[in-house]
Write an enzyme that holds these catalytic residues in place. Structure first.
Site, PDB file in Angstrom:
ATOM      1  N   HIS A  34       6.711 -32.932 -23.454  1.00 14.02           N
ATOM      2  CA  HIS A  34       5.453 -33.614 -23.761  1.00 14.02           C
ATOM      3  C   HIS A  34       5.508 -35.007 -23.148  1.00 14.02           C
ATOM      4  O   HIS A  34       5.825 -35.998 -23.809  1.00 14.02           O
ATOM      5  CB  HIS A  34       5.249 -33.697 -25.271  1.00 14.02           C
ATOM      6  N   ASN A  37       0.040 -38.497 -23.513  1.00 11.72           N
ATOM      7  CA  ASN A  37      -0.602 -38.954 -24.750  1.00 11.72           C
ATOM      8  C   ASN A  37       0.162 -40.015 -25.520  1.00 11.72           C
ATOM      9  O   ASN A  37       0.069 -40.098 -26.741  1.00 11.72           O
ATOM     10  CB  ASN A  37      -0.884 -37.760 -25.657  1.00 11.72           C
ATOM     11  N   TYR A  39       3.412 -40.494 -26.046  1.00 15.81           N
ATOM     12  CA  TYR A  39       4.703 -40.207 -26.661  1.00 15.81           C
ATOM     13  C   TYR A  39       5.833 -40.791 -25.804  1.00 15.81           C
ATOM     14  O   TYR A  39       5.600 -41.391 -24.761  1.00 15.81           O
ATOM     15  CB  TYR A  39       4.860 -38.696 -26.874  1.00 15.81           C
ATOM     16  N   ARG A 176      -8.592 -29.132 -27.538  1.00 16.63           N
ATOM     17  CA  ARG A 176      -9.324 -29.745 -28.650  1.00 16.63           C
ATOM     18  C   ARG A 176     -10.487 -28.880 -29.139  1.00 16.63           C
ATOM     19  O   ARG A 176     -10.890 -28.995 -30.287  1.00 16.63           O
ATOM     20  CB  ARG A 176      -9.819 -31.143 -28.280  1.00 16.63           C
ATOM     21  N   TYR A 212      -7.465 -35.065 -37.762  1.00 17.83           N
ATOM     22  CA  TYR A 212      -6.127 -35.204 -38.331  1.00 17.83           C
ATOM     23  C   TYR A 212      -6.125 -35.989 -39.647  1.00 17.83           C
ATOM     24  O   TYR A 212      -5.147 -36.613 -40.016  1.00 17.83           O
ATOM     25  CB  TYR A 212      -5.192 -35.873 -37.318  1.00 17.83           C
TER      26      TYR A 212
END
Length: 215
Positions: A34, A37, A39, A176, A212
């Site tokens: 990943h 985004n 991270y 999404r 979320y």
């Protein structure tokens, strides 16, 4: 927040290797880095916002890519390139991310280096449709990746996804839209996006601010 020490960076490499080995041992087909985004991997790639290091892991394009490539080298060695994918979001601005160059050179360099391993695929998060330009487009990494498998993701419609796959190859991810297209008629909830796409039913865009939330 603080920068990792070089010893901690080596520990993270070992942690990623252990996680990849455990995933294969548990029956997964493979793993995906990943690197998007906001991270950890993405933070190391970003040459303006988050990576302010002055050692061998910051500054130049090669240095900003070093952590990512060390991770990739180590994981590929233990599980194989055919079981390894890499996700990136060159144009994302979430969590303070953002590159100075609209054609991020660190990402371009990374794609060139990742080609050496012949990974299973790269997974490119495209800009939001309103922000796509000639410079901000998944064709940039695709032109470098050349012939290897690529997954492109963002807000695609069914027809847009088919057009992308037919004209440029690879796969299209919806991501999404799975969040906002759920069936709540039975016990629990499950995505009904595939059914909606199959039957050409209008898709719900949803309110991303609520996806979320707790409770």
């Amino acid at each position: 927040p603080r920068a990792l020490t070089t010893d901690e960076i080596k520990e993270y490499v070992a942690t990623y290797v252990a996680a990849a080995k455990n995933a294969i041992r548990a029956g997964f087909d493979g793993v995906e880095f990943h690197g998007a985004n906001g991270y950890l991997i993405d933070q190391s790639i970003q040459d303006v916002t988050t990576n302010q290091r002055t050692d061998e892991y910051g500054g130049s394009i090669e240095n900003c890519a070093r952590f990512t490539l060390e991770l990739t080298d180590a994981v590929v060695e233990v599980i194989g390139a055919e079981r390894t994918g890499f996700r990136m979001s060159p144009w994302d601005v979430v969590s303070g991310m953002g590159m100075a160059d609209p054609k991020p050179q660190t990402h371009s360099y990374l794609v060139k280096q990742l080609r050496r391993h012949k990974l299973a695929y790269i997974h490119v998060v495209e800009p939001m449709p309103a922000k796509i330009t000639a410079e901000k487009d998944s064709d940039c990494p695709r032109d470098i990746w050349k012939g290897h498998f690529q997954i492109s993701t963002n807000v695609y419609t069914c027809n847009g996804a088919i057009e992308m796959a037919d004209n440029k190859g690879g796969l299209v991810g919806f991501e999404r839209l799975f969040m906002s297209n759920m069936n709540h008629l039975f016990l629990g909830s499950f995505p009904d996006l595939p059914f909606r796409l199959l039957k050409d039913i209008a898709l719900e865009r949803g309110d991303q601010a609520t996806w979320y939330m707790r409770g």
